[in-house]
Design an enzyme around this catalytic site. Structure first.
Site, PDB file in Angstrom:
ATOM      1  N   GLU A   1       0.843  -1.199   0.000  1.00 12.63           N
ATOM      2  CA  GLU A   1       0.000   0.000   0.000  1.00 12.63           C
ATOM      3  C   GLU A   1       0.875   1.244   0.000  1.00 12.63           C
ATOM      4  O   GLU A   1       1.951   1.231   0.612  1.00 12.63           O
ATOM      5  CB  GLU A   1      -0.920  -0.004   1.233  1.00 12.63           C
ATOM      6  CG  GLU A   1      -1.894  -1.174   1.198  1.00 12.63           C
ATOM      7  CD  GLU A   1      -2.818  -1.256   2.420  1.00 12.63           C
ATOM      8  OE1 GLU A   1      -2.736  -0.381   3.300  1.00 12.63           O
ATOM      9  OE2 GLU A   1      -3.624  -2.205   2.471  1.00 12.63           O
ATOM     10  N   HIS A  13      -7.756   1.473   1.803  1.00 13.83           N
ATOM     11  CA  HIS A  13      -7.685   0.961   3.193  1.00 13.83           C
ATOM     12  C   HIS A  13      -8.453   1.885   4.152  1.00 13.83           C
ATOM     13  O   HIS A  13      -7.894   2.404   5.118  1.00 13.83           O
ATOM     14  CB  HIS A  13      -6.225   0.799   3.644  1.00 13.83           C
ATOM     15  CG  HIS A  13      -6.072  -0.118   4.818  1.00 13.83           C
ATOM     16  ND1 HIS A  13      -4.934  -0.869   5.049  1.00 13.83           N
ATOM     17  CD2 HIS A  13      -6.926  -0.427   5.834  1.00 13.83           C
ATOM     18  CE1 HIS A  13      -5.084  -1.572   6.169  1.00 13.83           C
ATOM     19  NE2 HIS A  13      -6.296  -1.311   6.669  1.00 13.83           N
TER      20      HIS A  13
HETATM   21  N1  LIG Z   1     -10.033  -2.619   6.132  1.00  7.66           N
HETATM   22  C1  LIG Z   1      -9.927  -2.113   7.323  1.00  7.66           C
HETATM   23  O1  LIG Z   1      -9.814  -0.919   7.504  1.00  7.66           O
HETATM   24  C2  LIG Z   1      -9.963  -3.043   8.502  1.00  7.66           C
HETATM   25  C3  LIG Z   1     -10.529  -2.582   9.700  1.00  7.66           C
HETATM   26  C4  LIG Z   1     -10.558  -3.453  10.775  1.00  7.66           C
HETATM   27  C5  LIG Z   1     -10.027  -4.721  10.675  1.00  7.66           C
HETATM   28  N2  LIG Z   1      -9.467  -5.136   9.509  1.00  7.66           N
HETATM   29  C6  LIG Z   1      -8.917  -6.506   9.372  1.00  7.66           C
HETATM   30  O2  LIG Z   1      -9.993  -7.414   9.575  1.00  7.66           O
HETATM   31  C7  LIG Z   1      -9.492  -8.528  10.308  1.00  7.66           C
HETATM   32  C8  LIG Z   1     -10.645  -9.195  11.037  1.00  7.66           C
HETATM   33  O3  LIG Z   1     -11.123  -8.347  12.056  1.00  7.66           O
HETATM   34  P1  LIG Z   1     -12.041  -8.899  13.233  1.00  7.66           P
HETATM   35  O4  LIG Z   1     -12.165  -7.810  14.215  1.00  7.66           O
HETATM   36  O5  LIG Z   1     -13.263  -9.519  12.711  1.00  7.66           O
HETATM   37  O6  LIG Z   1     -11.074 -10.026  13.820  1.00  7.66           O
HETATM   38  P2  LIG Z   1     -11.485 -11.242  14.770  1.00  7.66           P
HETATM   39  O7  LIG Z   1     -10.205 -11.667  15.397  1.00  7.66           O
HETATM   40  O8  LIG Z   1     -12.622 -10.879  15.622  1.00  7.66           O
HETATM   41  O9  LIG Z   1     -11.973 -12.361  13.741  1.00  7.66           O
HETATM   42  C9  LIG Z   1     -11.120 -13.062  12.881  1.00  7.66           C
HETATM   43  C10 LIG Z   1     -11.723 -14.423  12.640  1.00  7.66           C
HETATM   44  O10 LIG Z   1     -10.942 -15.094  11.641  1.00  7.66           O
HETATM   45  C11 LIG Z   1     -10.820 -16.457  12.025  1.00  7.66           C
HETATM   46  N3  LIG Z   1      -9.661 -17.027  11.328  1.00  7.66           N
HETATM   47  C12 LIG Z   1      -8.351 -16.896  11.617  1.00  7.66           C
HETATM   48  N4  LIG Z   1      -7.605 -17.573  10.716  1.00  7.66           N
HETATM   49  C13 LIG Z   1      -8.475 -18.128   9.839  1.00  7.66           C
HETATM   50  C14 LIG Z   1      -8.307 -18.938   8.683  1.00  7.66           C
HETATM   51  N5  LIG Z   1      -7.091 -19.308   8.268  1.00  7.66           N
HETATM   52  N6  LIG Z   1      -9.414 -19.341   8.029  1.00  7.66           N
HETATM   53  C15 LIG Z   1     -10.671 -18.989   8.471  1.00  7.66           C
HETATM   54  N7  LIG Z   1     -10.870 -18.227   9.560  1.00  7.66           N
HETATM   55  C16 LIG Z   1      -9.790 -17.791  10.235  1.00  7.66           C
HETATM   56  C17 LIG Z   1     -10.686 -16.404  13.528  1.00  7.66           C
HETATM   57  O11 LIG Z   1     -10.967 -17.652  14.134  1.00  7.66           O
HETATM   58  C18 LIG Z   1     -11.710 -15.327  13.878  1.00  7.66           C
HETATM   59  O12 LIG Z   1     -12.972 -15.870  14.093  1.00  7.66           O
HETATM   60  C19 LIG Z   1      -8.446  -7.891  11.239  1.00  7.66           C
HETATM   61  O13 LIG Z   1      -7.476  -8.841  11.627  1.00  7.66           O
HETATM   62  C20 LIG Z   1      -7.847  -6.798  10.398  1.00  7.66           C
HETATM   63  O14 LIG Z   1      -6.711  -7.295   9.749  1.00  7.66           O
HETATM   64  C21 LIG Z   1      -9.424  -4.326   8.426  1.00  7.66           C
HETATM   65  O1  LIG Z   2      -6.386   2.698  10.542  1.00  9.96           O
HETATM   66  C1  LIG Z   2      -5.635   1.939   9.972  1.00  9.96           C
HETATM   67  O2  LIG Z   2      -4.574   2.293   9.447  1.00  9.96           O
HETATM   68  C2  LIG Z   2      -5.938   0.426   9.903  1.00  9.96           C
HETATM   69  C3  LIG Z   2      -7.400   0.096   9.965  1.00  9.96           C
HETATM   70  C4  LIG Z   2      -7.679  -1.386   9.980  1.00  9.96           C
HETATM   71  O3  LIG Z   2      -6.989  -2.075   8.998  1.00  9.96           O
HETATM   72  C5  LIG Z   2      -7.477  -2.038  11.310  1.00  9.96           C
HETATM   73  O4  LIG Z   2      -6.716  -2.982  11.411  1.00  9.96           O
HETATM   74  O5  LIG Z   2      -8.152  -1.612  12.255  1.00  9.96           O
END
Ligand SMILES: NC(=O)c1ccc[n+]([C@@H]2O[C@H](COP(=O)([O-])OP(=O)(O)OC[C@H]3O[C@@H](n4cnc5c(N)ncnc54)[C@H](O)[C@@H]3O)[C@@H](O)[C@H]2O)c1
Ligand SMILES: O=C(O)CC[C@@H](O)C(=O)O
Length: 409
Positions: A269, A292
């Site tokens: 990114e 993102h």
């Molecule tokens: N785009 C964004 O801005 C943004 C924002 C927040 C979070 N995220 C990403 O989203 C991800 C998920 O967030 P969350 O709060 O739901 O996390 P979480 O930890 O609550 O949930 C993740 C789930 O994935 C499962 N998991 C782990 N490995 C796996 C696999 N190989 N196959 C299938 N399932 C699997 C876990 O058991 C869990 O239930 C975060 O880790 C982060 O990287 C991105």
């Molecule tokens: O704010 C960010 O840069 C990351 C957001 C998101 O990917 C997260 O992991 O919460």
């Protein structure tokens, strides 16, 4: 390495990547004023220079706290990740140096789920393509490739905080929800857990990824996985950029195997808003590309600022490590009329015995003691009468296997 309790104005805090002002306000409200606030991340050499002098650092997803960076962080007590993901920090290296890492595990959950729901609706209707065409002066009024969400199957990979929230919202607009997770999960609403990934890929009209970045999720969706998806299915990734093989996705879009995609996260990114975004997906009108921003809403960022700054101040003020992502969790009462010693040590036999013997020899009375360990480190917190605190700190620091010792008054 040992430390006396610094007065709050001497505790240096570096906040990077434009974390919300609510973080600054929370820190100030708790008496921390020595705050350096930067809107951007820093190149590694500059980060190494600055991190040498700070006790706390706050980051988002762009700042990589590698072992090399942490080696320079001689004074660092804790890291605040003002986001959910913590893959940008070498958690193990931080732990071995006695540096606790905190994050905000739910503050942007709803924001991500809302964005994904919106993308599902837009992609099922073929709106991204129609929108791009209209911007170029083309009029594509047609129902071809345009579908309601009602009755379609949403396949969620990773049924955690975001996955479950999305599932509930999708059911509310009439979608059928199935999910795949490596753990057995409590299903909410009418969702159904399927036993393997292939089964989910074969059945879903829309696949949405919500897994963390781990070695197991690297290229979780590649050529072979896309191949078993339904003809004309939709793929959404707002988890981490490493989870989808972008070249395989581009090829699938080229061959019209998939009807569209929405991608918020990328293997590489841009480091700042001034850098060009390079991706083979740029050429596809039927792909929603976002920089993102899944969790980037005012509500989420404000809550994250308060939550993570709150955790840092609590750790600084009373030693509590509740919800730390790389540290044994210790919940502690407030400190009153005593001194509190915080000791991080290698988890090896005999450390507690050494501490208790040393304290007994010096007649130091232990008012309260809390201990939690994991397979690598132990974290012991000891409340003593303030008269004995400096001797106690000296004794603690001399214990074999000590990583860090700190005192609070
Ligand atoms: N785009 C964004 O801005 C943004 C924002 C927040 C979070 N995220 C990403 O989203 C991800 C998920 O967030 P969350 O709060 O739901 O996390 P979480 O930890 O609550 O949930 C993740 C789930 O994935 C499962 N998991 C782990 N490995 C796996 C696999 N190989 N196959 C299938 N399932 C699997 C876990 O058991 C869990 O239930 C975060 O880790 C982060 O990287 C991105
Ligand atoms: O704010 C960010 O840069 C990351 C957001 C998101 O990917 C997260 O992991 O919460």
């Amino acid at each position: 390495m040992s430390k006396v309790s610094l007065s709050k104005d001497k505790i240096k805090i570096l906040l990077l990547e434009g974390v919300h002002q609510s973080a600054v306000e929370t820190l100030k409200r708790n008496g921390y004023s020595n705050i350096e606030y930067l809107k951007t991340s820093l190149p590694e050499n500059e980060l190494i220079e600055r991190i040498k002098h700070v006790h706390f650092v706050g980051i988002r997803s762009r700042t990589h706290l590698t072992e090399t960076v942490l080696n320079a962080a001689e004074k660092l007590v804790a890291v605040g990740c003002f986001c959910i993901g913590t893959n940008q920090v070498d958690l193990d290296a931080a732990k071995r140096r006695g540096i606790a890492v905190f994050n905000a595990p739910f503050s942007n959950t709803r924001s991500v789920a809302e964005l994904v729901l919106g993308e599902i609706l837009l992609l099922l209707r073929g709106i991204p393509k129609r929108n791009a065409m209209a911007h170029r002066g083309q009029w594509f009024k047609s129902a071809i490739g345009s579908f309601e969400a009602r009755g379609k199957t949403l396949g969620i990979i990773g049924y955690g905080h975001i996955g479950t929230q999305l599932g509930i919202m999708a059911e509310n607009i009439g979608m059928k929800v199935e999910f795949y997770d490596i753990e057995d999960k409590l299903t909410l609403g009418n969702a159904q857990q399927v036993q393997n990934l292939t089964q989910l890929l074969q059945r879903a009209d829309v696949i949405s990824l919500h897994v963390p970045e781990t070695p197991q999720t690297k290229n979780l969706i590649g050529m072979a996985e896309i191949e078993v998806m339904k003809q004309g299915a939709i793929l959404i990734n707002a988890s981490r950029g490493t989870v989808v093989d972008i070249d395989a996705l581009a090829e699938a879009l080229q061959h019209e195997k998939l009807a569209g995609a929405a991608i918020d996260v990328f293997p590489v990114e841009p480091k700042s808003n001034d850098e060009e975004f390079v991706s083979p997906l740029r050429e596809f009108d039927n792909v929603i590309l976002t920089p993102h921003v899944g969790g980037s809403t005012q509500e989420a960022q404000e809550n994250i600022g308060i939550e993570v700054a709150g955790k840092l101040t609590k750790y600084s003020d009373n030693g509590s490590t509740v919800t730390a992502v790389n540290f044994p969790e210790v919940s502690l009462p407030e400190l009153s009329n005593r001194s509190r010693l915080l000791h991080v040590h290698e988890n090896r036999p005999g450390v507690l015995t050494q501490i208790n013997q040393a304290f007994a020899q010096h007649g130091i009375n232990i008012a309260a003691q809390y201990l939690q360990t994991d397979d690598c480190i132990g974290y012991v917190v000891i409340d003593v009468d303030s008269d004995h605190s400096e001797v106690a700190l000296k004794e603690l620091s001399a214990v074999e296997g000590t990583i860090r010792a700190r005192i609070l008054h």
